[in-house]
Scaffold this motif. Structure first.
Motif, PDB file in Angstrom:
ATOM      1  N   UNK A 292       1.242  -1.309   0.184  1.00  0.00           N
ATOM      2  CA  UNK A 292       0.033  -0.234   0.130  1.00  0.00           C
ATOM      3  C   UNK A 292       0.604   1.469  -0.482  1.00  0.00           C
ATOM      4  N   UNK A 293       0.973   1.541   1.027  1.00  0.00           N
ATOM      5  CA  UNK A 293       2.434   1.867   1.421  1.00  0.00           C
ATOM      6  C   UNK A 293       3.341   2.537  -0.350  1.00  0.00           C
ATOM      7  N   UNK A 294       3.741   1.158  -1.718  1.00  0.00           N
ATOM      8  CA  UNK A 294       4.966   1.927  -2.478  1.00  0.00           C
ATOM      9  C   UNK A 294       3.235   2.189  -3.526  1.00  0.00           C
ATOM     10  N   UNK A 295       2.426   1.194  -3.677  1.00  0.00           N
ATOM     11  CA  UNK A 295       1.208   1.642  -4.662  1.00  0.00           C
ATOM     12  C   UNK A 295       1.112   3.109  -4.597  1.00  0.00           C
ATOM     13  N   UNK A 296       0.889   3.669  -3.079  1.00  0.00           N
ATOM     14  CA  UNK A 296       0.374   5.095  -3.638  1.00  0.00           C
ATOM     15  C   UNK A 296       1.583   5.427  -3.293  1.00  0.00           C
ATOM     16  N   UNK A 297       2.814   5.475  -3.580  1.00  0.00           N
ATOM     17  CA  UNK A 297       3.500   6.409  -3.399  1.00  0.00           C
ATOM     18  C   UNK A 297       4.198   7.208  -2.106  1.00  0.00           C
ATOM     19  N   UNK A 298       3.871   6.936  -1.408  1.00  0.00           N
ATOM     20  CA  UNK A 298       4.820   7.652   0.045  1.00  0.00           C
ATOM     21  C   UNK A 298       5.611   6.706   0.425  1.00  0.00           C
ATOM     22  N   UNK A 299       6.000   5.730   0.326  1.00  0.00           N
ATOM     23  CA  UNK A 299       7.196   5.430   1.016  1.00  0.00           C
ATOM     24  C   UNK A 299       7.988   5.700   2.177  1.00  0.00           C
ATOM     25  N   UNK A 300       7.116   5.324   3.371  1.00  0.00           N
ATOM     26  CA  UNK A 300       7.797   5.174   4.438  1.00  0.00           C
ATOM     27  C   UNK A 300       9.244   5.614   4.654  1.00  0.00           C
ATOM     28  N   UNK A 301       9.460   3.571   3.576  1.00  0.00           N
ATOM     29  CA  UNK A 301      10.669   3.351   4.156  1.00  0.00           C
ATOM     30  C   UNK A 301      11.052   3.120   5.656  1.00  0.00           C
TER      31      UNK A 301
END
Length: 188
Positions: A83-92
């Motif tokens: 979800x984080x990657x698909x939504x381009x948030x990318x918390x890391x």
């Protein structure tokens, strides 16, 4: 729209201070109408997002579980990363370390950007159609008022209310009226 109406359990004063102000905004209503008018395409794009979520979660689990069992312990828990990657948030907070995992991560990010672009395009097209429809309605009302050559005070009130409801500036309305008057003059 149905989801802007307060829930019976929410007291009216709370509603009027909070979302009630948002409900009154024409732009938000136009946006909701745009999404509603494009709901089939919107739902199809959301479906693609869900498929991408399950696919990327499964693939990243297979690629990364052995290398990082704490970071990718199960497919449902890898959905956070997806979800984080698909939504381009990318918390890391979690990232792949294997070559396969990095490739899957890159493809997941690209799928996310494409899906977000698709959703944005769908909403933009719907919003544009909504605005064109409103502009045509305003033009029709203005033509009706100009048919007899005189705009009565009642017609002027209706046109002004419609202009405000549609969020048209006075300049836009005046330009359209001038254009209609000129085209009527040339046509006669």
């Amino acid at each position: 729209p149905f989801f802007f109406h307060p829930h019976p359990s929410i007291p009216d004063p709370l509603w009027s201070r909070g979302l009630g102000d948002v409900y009154k905004r024409q732009a938000l209503e136009d946006l909701v109408s745009a999404i509603h008018s494009e709901r089939q395409a919107f739902v199809a794009a959301l479906y693609l997002m869900v498929v991408a979520l399950f696919l990327s979660s499964s693939l990243i689990y297979v690629a990364e579980h052995d290398a990082q069992p704490d970071a990718f312990p199960s497919i449902p828990q890898t959905m956070w990363w997806s979800i984080v990657t698909l939504t381009t948030v990318g918390y890391g907070d979690v990232s792949p370390i294997t070559a396969e995992g990095k490739l899957i991560g890159a493809l997941t990010a690209i799928m996310g950007v494409c899906t977000v672009a698709l959703l944005t395009g769908i909403v933009g097209a719907g919003f544009s159609k909504q605005m064109s429809k409103q502009y045509a309605e305003f033009e029709h009302k203005l033509r009706e008022a100009l048919d007899d050559g005189i705009i009565s005070s009642e017609e002027a009130e209706e046109i002004e209310e419609l202009r405000e409801r549609m969020g048209l500036s006075k300049t836009q309305a005046e330009e359209l009226a001038h254009h209609l008057i000129e085209s009527k003059r040339v046509g006669t």
